[in-house]
Design a protein around this motif. Structure first.
Motif, PDB file in Angstrom:
ATOM      1  N   HIS A   1     -14.393  -1.301   1.006  1.00 53.54           N
ATOM      2  CA  HIS A   1     -13.213  -1.595   0.133  1.00 53.54           C
ATOM      3  C   HIS A   1     -12.767  -0.165  -0.438  1.00 53.54           C
ATOM      4  N   ILE A   2     -11.641  -0.209  -0.641  1.00 52.69           N
ATOM      5  CA  ILE A   2     -10.887   0.923  -1.019  1.00 52.69           C
ATOM      6  C   ILE A   2     -10.943   1.229  -2.599  1.00 52.69           C
ATOM      7  N   ASP A   3     -11.110   2.504  -2.917  1.00 53.12           N
ATOM      8  CA  ASP A   3     -11.043   2.829  -4.567  1.00 53.12           C
ATOM      9  C   ASP A   3     -10.051   3.709  -4.557  1.00 53.12           C
TER      10      ASP A   3
ATOM     11  N   TRP B   1       0.934  -1.170   0.073  1.00 57.12           N
ATOM     12  CA  TRP B   1       0.157  -0.167  -0.060  1.00 57.12           C
ATOM     13  C   TRP B   1       0.817   1.221  -0.016  1.00 57.12           C
TER      14      TRP B   1
ATOM     15  N   ASN C   1      -7.943  -8.420  -0.044  1.00 54.04           N
ATOM     16  CA  ASN C   1      -8.485  -7.490   0.129  1.00 54.04           C
ATOM     17  C   ASN C   1      -9.090  -6.859  -1.240  1.00 54.04           C
ATOM     18  N   GLU C   2     -10.110  -6.804  -1.585  1.00 52.43           N
ATOM     19  CA  GLU C   2     -10.984  -5.745  -2.972  1.00 52.43           C
ATOM     20  C   GLU C   2     -10.458  -4.641  -2.843  1.00 52.43           C
ATOM     21  N   PHE C   3     -10.252  -3.961  -4.086  1.00 53.29           N
ATOM     22  CA  PHE C   3     -10.139  -2.436  -3.926  1.00 53.29           C
ATOM     23  C   PHE C   3     -10.250  -2.293  -5.579  1.00 53.29           C
ATOM     24  N   CYS C   4     -10.860  -0.953  -5.763  1.00 48.31           N
ATOM     25  CA  CYS C   4     -11.150  -0.624  -7.209  1.00 48.31           C
ATOM     26  C   CYS C   4     -10.217   0.132  -7.790  1.00 48.31           C
TER      27      CYS C   4
ATOM     28  N   THR D   1      -7.475  -7.200  -6.165  1.00 48.72           N
ATOM     29  CA  THR D   1      -7.174  -7.692  -4.565  1.00 48.72           C
ATOM     30  C   THR D   1      -5.808  -7.282  -4.317  1.00 48.72           C
ATOM     31  N   ASP D   2      -5.549  -6.838  -3.169  1.00 44.91           N
ATOM     32  CA  ASP D   2      -4.197  -6.690  -2.611  1.00 44.91           C
ATOM     33  C   ASP D   2      -3.461  -8.068  -2.303  1.00 44.91           C
TER      34      ASP D   2
END
Length: 126
Positions: free
Chosen positions: A70-72, A22, A114-117, A109-110
């Motif tokens: 989740h993080i965008d 990250w 963990n999903e993120f867009c 996913t990281d």
């Protein structure tokens, strides 16, 4: 007066590895390390600025069920295709959550799943 988000907390098995990922994605740095392995990452200016920090909290096992948050992310210095390539090289993986292929974002996913867009618009850096 209203509140604003100052920190996001993410439970993970390997805070150091996730911090590396990250920090590269967001151009963050490690701001704090706790004795239990928990790390706080954030902008180089530190805590309290316009961007929230992320606390990577050690967990033996991931939380059960799908995360409801989740993080965008948006690129700041390149187009979406170039940013997607960069994220995949950093360890992100494509995720299939039933997209049609017509979306203007990529679901990833990281390294811990963990999903993120990755959204399409390019934002100005802060």
């Amino acid at each position: 007066m209203a509140c604003r988000i100052s920190e996001l907390v993410l439970g993970c098995r390997d805070p150091e590895a996730l911090a590396r990922f990250w920090c590269e994605v967001l151009d963050f740095v490690v701001l704090d390390r706790e004795h239990d392995g928990t790390l706080e990452i954030g902008p180089r200016e530190g805590f309290g600025g316009p961007q929230p920090t992320i606390i990577l909290s050690y967990r033996d096992e991931p939380e059960k069920g799908k995360s409801r948050l989740h993080i965008d992310v948006n690129a700041t210095d390149r187009d979406q295709d170039a940013e997607l390539e960069r994220l995949l090289k950093l360890g992100a993986r494509p995720a299939d959550i039933g997209q049609t292929g017509e979306e203007q974002w990529h679901v990833l996913t990281d390294p811990e799943g963990n999903e993120f867009c990755l959204l399409k618009a390019r934002l100005n850096p802060l």
